[in-house]
Design an enzyme around this catalytic site. Structure first.
Site, PDB file in Angstrom:
ATOM      1  CE  LYS A  10      -3.779   2.309   2.449  1.00 40.60           C
ATOM      2  NZ  LYS A  10      -4.656   2.287   3.636  1.00 40.60           N
TER       3      LYS A  10
ATOM      4  CE  LYS B 244      -6.440   1.818  -0.896  1.00 42.36           C
ATOM      5  NZ  LYS B 244      -7.211   1.765   0.357  1.00 42.36           N
TER       6      LYS B 244
END
Length: 331
Positions: free
Chosen positions: A203, A255
């Site tokens: 992330k 992500k």
């Protein structure tokens, strides 16, 4: 005699001649089951609240969230990822609304579970940022830095209350060291061995999160660069991947999606667990804004972005277009 290994004998355009031909030889196909719908539910509202930076996306009431879950299920979407937005007065330094059994996220999980049962995979964001008054993904120490190990204790509590509410999958998204192992132990301790963990493995600290902060009513002060990953790094993601797998991750995620397709491809090539990617708010907003101005063909751009994510190796794609795209694919 023609050489069929090169032009003029070899003509790849033969396989592009008609829509039927292109469909037959397509190497990557999107299916409704590839898609997961992220959804926001806000405490204390009686009508859905539009998110200005994300046209077409809303903060749901409990009732409209239930309807959105049913609509996603009927479209063939595999899952729904829930984010809770508490009333501002309930935010505090420890994010206690996130571990309150009657907090908005736990209530929403129970609502959706009552509506769709096990037919739609119910996922929940396991993070404190929506619930803290400072907007960070963990609790702060005396110097104002996110305290990793103290935060893990809060994540363990969150995992247990979300599991008790009936969630199928938890998504620890705070990028704390050791979060997957702590969450797995917390779940197993209360007999919730069947609850899966979707690890937010890579992330990144991205500029594309902007609209999401409106969506969750973020109170963020400062930035998250000390715990989210540096966009310059790939090998670091592979180290995070190895750690998450060792700690018991059932699925892993990259992500954002679009700016990190190289990371996604590398992760997908390296694992034997399902791989997800999250097409985040800024990716959504850019397409919607350009389409609104007439600069791109909206529907074709949506499919192109999702196909690219799927081609890079994502078996599951979290996207705010999930229900719409699933309906169109089935139609």
């Amino acid at each position: 005699m023609n050489s069929y290994g090169s032009f003029p004998g070899a003509r790849p355009r033969r396989l592009r001649t008609t829509p039927a031909m292109r469909r037959m030889v397509a190497e990557t196909r999107l299916h409704p089951a590839d898609l997961i719908l992220p959804a926001f539910v806000r405490e204390g509202i009686t009508e859905p609240v539009p998110i200005q930076a994300m046209p077409g996306v809303v903060q749901h009431t409990r009732d409209t969230l239930r309807k959105a879950a049913v609509e996603a299920l009927e479209a063939g979407v595999s899952g729904i990822m829930l984010f809770g937005v508490p009333e501002d007065a309930k935010k505090d330094a420890a994010g206690t609304a996130g571990t309150d059994p009657d907090g908005i996220l736990q209530v929403a999980i129970r609502d959706v579970k009552a509506e769709v049962g096990d037919d739609l995979i119910i996922m929940s964001d396991l993070c404190l940022d929506e619930f803290t008054d400072h907007g960070h993904c963990g609790v702060l120490d005396a110097d104002g830095r996110v305290d990793n190990d103290a935060t893990l204790e809060r994540y363990a509590e969150m995992a247990q209350v979300q599991a008790d509410a009936g969630v199928h999958v938890v998504g620890p998204s705070g990028m704390m060291d050791g979060q997957v192992g702590v969450v797995r132990d917390a779940l197993d301790t209360i007999g919730k061995e069947d609850v899966s963990i979707l690890a937010y493995t890579a992330k990144y600290s991205s500029a594309f999160y902007g609209p999401f902060r409106e969506a969750v009513g973020s109170s963020l002060q400062g930035d998250r660069k000390t715990y989210q990953q540096d966009p310059a790094n790939l090998r670091e993601s592979m180290r995070e991947l190895a750690l998450d797998l060792e700690e018991g991750a059932d699925m892993v995620m990259v992500k954002p999606a679009g700016p990190y397709l190289d990371v996604l491809a590398k992760v997908a090539e390296s694992v034997d667990v399902p791989v997800a990617a999250y097409q985040i708010s800024g990716e959504y907003a850019m397409v919607e804004a350009a389409a609104e101005k007439g600069w791109i063909d909206r529907d074709k751009a949506i499919l192109e972005t999702l196909t690219g994510i799927r081609r890079a190796g994502a078996q599951m794609i979290l996207t705010y277009w999930a229900t719409e795209v699933a309906q169109n694919l089935r139609g």
